[in-house]
Design a protein around this motif. Structure first.
Motif, mmCIF file in Angstrom:
data_model
loop_
_atom_site.group_PDB
_atom_site.id
_atom_site.type_symbol
_atom_site.label_atom_id
_atom_site.label_comp_id
_atom_site.label_asym_id
_atom_site.label_seq_id
_atom_site.Cartn_x
_atom_site.Cartn_y
_atom_site.Cartn_z
ATOM 1 N N PRO A 96 0.698 -1.187 -0.098
ATOM 2 C CA PRO A 96 -0.068 0.055 -0.016
ATOM 3 C C PRO A 96 0.784 1.394 0.024
ATOM 4 O O PRO A 96 0.568 2.178 -0.506
ATOM 5 N N PHE A 97 1.932 1.226 0.665
ATOM 6 C CA PHE A 97 2.648 2.446 0.764
ATOM 7 C C PHE A 97 3.340 2.655 -0.458
ATOM 8 O O PHE A 97 3.374 4.082 -0.987
ATOM 9 N N THR A 98 3.737 1.830 -1.339
ATOM 10 C CA THR A 98 4.441 2.281 -2.682
ATOM 11 C C THR A 98 3.351 2.488 -3.707
ATOM 12 O O THR A 98 3.719 2.605 -4.680
ATOM 13 N N GLY A 99 2.331 1.798 -3.438
ATOM 14 C CA GLY A 99 1.210 1.713 -4.375
ATOM 15 C C GLY A 99 1.311 0.692 -5.445
ATOM 16 O O GLY A 99 0.641 0.684 -6.408
ATOM 17 N N GLU A 100 2.190 -0.369 -5.094
ATOM 18 C CA GLU A 100 2.312 -1.564 -5.953
ATOM 19 C C GLU A 100 1.451 -2.648 -5.797
ATOM 20 O O GLU A 100 1.238 -3.030 -4.667
ATOM 21 N N ARG A 101 1.128 -3.546 -6.905
ATOM 22 C CA ARG A 101 0.405 -4.704 -6.463
ATOM 23 C C ARG A 101 0.997 -5.806 -7.536
ATOM 24 O O ARG A 101 1.316 -5.400 -8.830
ATOM 25 N N PHE A 102 1.221 -6.977 -7.308
ATOM 26 C CA PHE A 102 1.788 -8.127 -8.037
ATOM 27 C C PHE A 102 0.684 -8.882 -7.932
ATOM 28 O O PHE A 102 0.257 -9.531 -6.876
ATOM 29 N N VAL A 103 0.397 -9.444 -9.229
ATOM 30 C CA VAL A 103 -0.739 -10.340 -9.285
ATOM 31 C C VAL A 103 -0.500 -11.572 -10.320
ATOM 32 O O VAL A 103 0.097 -11.424 -11.354
ATOM 33 N N GLY A 104 -0.782 -12.772 -9.886
ATOM 34 C CA GLY A 104 -0.943 -13.816 -10.715
ATOM 35 C C GLY A 104 -1.917 -14.699 -10.786
ATOM 36 O O GLY A 104 -2.630 -15.036 -9.560
ATOM 37 N N ASP A 105 -2.166 -15.553 -11.651
ATOM 38 C CA ASP A 105 -3.058 -16.601 -11.966
ATOM 39 C C ASP A 105 -2.466 -18.038 -12.177
ATOM 40 O O ASP A 105 -3.225 -18.902 -12.885
ATOM 41 N N CYS A 106 -1.210 -18.238 -12.206
ATOM 42 C CA CYS A 106 -0.264 -19.412 -12.265
ATOM 43 C C CYS A 106 -0.306 -19.390 -13.929
ATOM 44 O O CYS A 106 0.825 -20.073 -14.332
ATOM 45 N N GLY A 107 -0.983 -18.918 -14.699
ATOM 46 C CA GLY A 107 -0.609 -18.699 -16.143
ATOM 47 C C GLY A 107 0.067 -17.304 -16.634
ATOM 48 O O GLY A 107 0.965 -17.352 -17.538
ATOM 49 N N SER A 108 0.105 -16.363 -15.889
ATOM 50 C CA SER A 108 0.280 -15.186 -16.249
ATOM 51 C C SER A 108 0.770 -14.243 -15.034
ATOM 52 O O SER A 108 0.074 -14.457 -14.078
ATOM 53 N N ALA A 109 1.526 -13.241 -14.960
ATOM 54 C CA ALA A 109 1.607 -12.373 -13.648
ATOM 55 C C ALA A 109 1.796 -10.969 -14.205
ATOM 56 O O ALA A 109 2.529 -10.856 -15.146
ATOM 57 N N HIS A 110 1.234 -10.185 -13.481
ATOM 58 C CA HIS A 110 1.477 -8.629 -13.881
ATOM 59 C C HIS A 110 1.882 -7.718 -12.544
ATOM 60 O O HIS A 110 1.443 -8.156 -11.479
ATOM 61 N N TRP A 111 2.451 -6.602 -12.771
ATOM 62 C CA TRP A 111 2.612 -5.603 -11.970
ATOM 63 C C TRP A 111 1.951 -4.561 -12.220
ATOM 64 O O TRP A 111 1.667 -3.989 -13.302
ATOM 65 N N HIS A 112 1.409 -3.916 -11.191
ATOM 66 C CA HIS A 112 0.514 -2.755 -11.227
ATOM 67 C C HIS A 112 1.122 -1.629 -10.424
ATOM 68 O O HIS A 112 1.440 -1.858 -9.179
ATOM 69 N N GLY A 113 1.395 -0.303 -10.692
ATOM 70 C CA GLY A 113 1.921 0.589 -9.885
ATOM 71 C C GLY A 113 2.272 1.899 -10.517
ATOM 72 O O GLY A 113 1.888 2.037 -11.633
ATOM 73 N N PRO A 114 2.589 2.924 -9.603
ATOM 74 C CA PRO A 114 2.790 4.093 -10.159
ATOM 75 C C PRO A 114 3.691 4.451 -11.381
ATOM 76 O O PRO A 114 4.875 3.747 -11.222
ATOM 77 N N GLY A 115 3.551 5.000 -12.351
ATOM 78 C CA GLY A 115 4.594 5.233 -13.342
ATOM 79 C C GLY A 115 5.328 6.559 -13.058
ATOM 80 O O GLY A 115 5.502 6.903 -11.906
ATOM 81 N N LEU A 116 6.266 6.916 -14.158
ATOM 82 C CA LEU A 116 6.971 7.970 -13.994
ATOM 83 C C LEU A 116 6.341 9.320 -13.620
ATOM 84 O O LEU A 116 6.823 10.139 -12.825
ATOM 85 N N GLY A 117 4.845 9.495 -14.223
ATOM 86 C CA GLY A 117 4.016 10.490 -14.003
ATOM 87 C C GLY A 117 2.917 10.257 -12.582
ATOM 88 O O GLY A 117 3.396 9.009 -11.999
ATOM 89 N N LYS A 118 1.762 10.509 -12.890
ATOM 90 C CA LYS A 118 0.948 10.134 -11.988
ATOM 91 C C LYS A 118 0.128 8.914 -12.299
ATOM 92 O O LYS A 118 -0.559 8.379 -11.455
ATOM 93 N N ALA A 119 -0.115 8.684 -13.524
ATOM 94 C CA ALA A 119 -0.965 7.363 -14.205
ATOM 95 C C ALA A 119 -0.296 6.298 -13.725
ATOM 96 O O ALA A 119 0.872 5.935 -13.485
ATOM 97 N N ARG A 120 -1.120 5.243 -13.331
ATOM 98 C CA ARG A 120 -0.530 3.926 -12.860
ATOM 99 C C ARG A 120 -0.266 3.084 -14.314
ATOM 100 O O ARG A 120 -0.849 3.351 -15.301
ATOM 101 N N GLU A 121 0.741 2.078 -14.141
ATOM 102 C CA GLU A 121 0.950 1.293 -15.160
ATOM 103 C C GLU A 121 0.806 0.005 -14.798
ATOM 104 O O GLU A 121 0.667 -0.524 -13.806
#
Length: 265
Positions: free
Chosen positions: A121-146
């Motif tokens: 929560p502090f860094t705003g990051e999320r690491f998500v996976g379903d055994c077949g693929s995995a993704h990172w969600h988090g703040p980019g260089l600007g304010k938009a999430r990537e």
């Protein structure tokens, strides 16, 4: 329902846990020791409040599902779908003000981990996976999430590997000797980070993570993330890790074989 169908709900669980925990972070808060007389095992008001928030949401949305949580035990643990929760994995880091803790939310279907999220929560990051693929969600260089695909890196030798564990103080006797054998051949060994070390393995920055004496709520959420990123996680005998105990994760299956050999002696 498939694991994909639960994705939006897991995001909401992550939101609720984050909103509950963040007001406590880097503040003066009370801490209890759950292991009086042994190795310090802290729990805070933030741990309990976040698990309560997530449990209430699960009970409301999926009353037939089981729940296994670090702070409040198990209900309907034999259900087809079981949620496995660790509201703050890395409570020691949390109370020290270090941002290497995370919220672990795992979903098992018929005894197998199928979906997992690690929220920082502090860094705003999320690491998500379903055994077949995995993704990172988090703040980019600007304010938009990537959003980025997670992929482990290739590494077929301990001589060039980065190895992590939470602390050698958590190992006893022959388990500590096994860890030292692995460390002796690694290029770089780092301590700390708890679940964040596994996230960095999925992201391709760490090659091997070893732990001893973990609980199911420490590992179930991480299995779909690591496997989805192309890595492997097992117990030290090479079997399924969901029951906890001694576990090891590697970004490269070739390295994993070597790690198991060193841990076995």
């Amino acid at each position: 329902m498939t694991a994909v169908d639960f994705a939006a709900f897991v995001e909401k669980l992550g939101d609720a846990a984050s909103e509950t925990i963040l007001p406590f972070f880097r503040t003066t808060l009370g801490t209890e020791d759950k292991n009086s007389g042994g190795i310090f095992d802290p729990v805070t008001e933030a741990d309990r409040a976040a698990e309560v928030a997530m449990r209430r949401m699960i009970e409301s949305m999926f009353p037939a599902h089981g729940i296994v949580g670090e702070e409040f035990g198990s209900v309907r643990a034999d259900a087809d779908y079981v949620w496995v929760l660790d509201p703050i994995d890395g409570t020691k880091a949390f109370i020290a003000g270090l941002p290497t803790w995370g919220v672990l939310i795992g979903l098992m279907h018929k005894g197998q981990p199928t979906y997992g999220m690690m929220v920082q929560p502090f860094t705003g990051e999320r690491f998500v996976g379903d055994c077949g693929s995995a993704h990172w969600h988090g703040p980019g260089l600007g304010k938009a999430r990537e959003r980025r695909r997670l992929t482990t890196r290739r590494c077929n030798s301990l001589a060039v590997a980065t190895v992590m564990t939470t602390s050698p103080l958590l190992y006893k006797d022959d388990k500590l000797a096994a860890l030292r054998r692995l460390e002796a051949e690694a290029r770089l060994v780092r301590y700390g980070c708890d679940c964040y070390a596994f996230a960095m393995l999925a992201a391709g920055h760490v090659d091997c993570v070893v732990e001893s004496g973990v609980q199911p709520y420490d590992v179930v959420a991480l299995v779909p993330i690591i496997e989805g990123a192309g890595g492997i996680i097992t117990n030290w005998d090479g079997g399924p890790p969901a029951a906890g105990g001694d576990v090891v994760a590697s970004g490269d299956h070739r390295l994993h074989k070597l790690a198991l050999e060193r841990l076995k002696g």
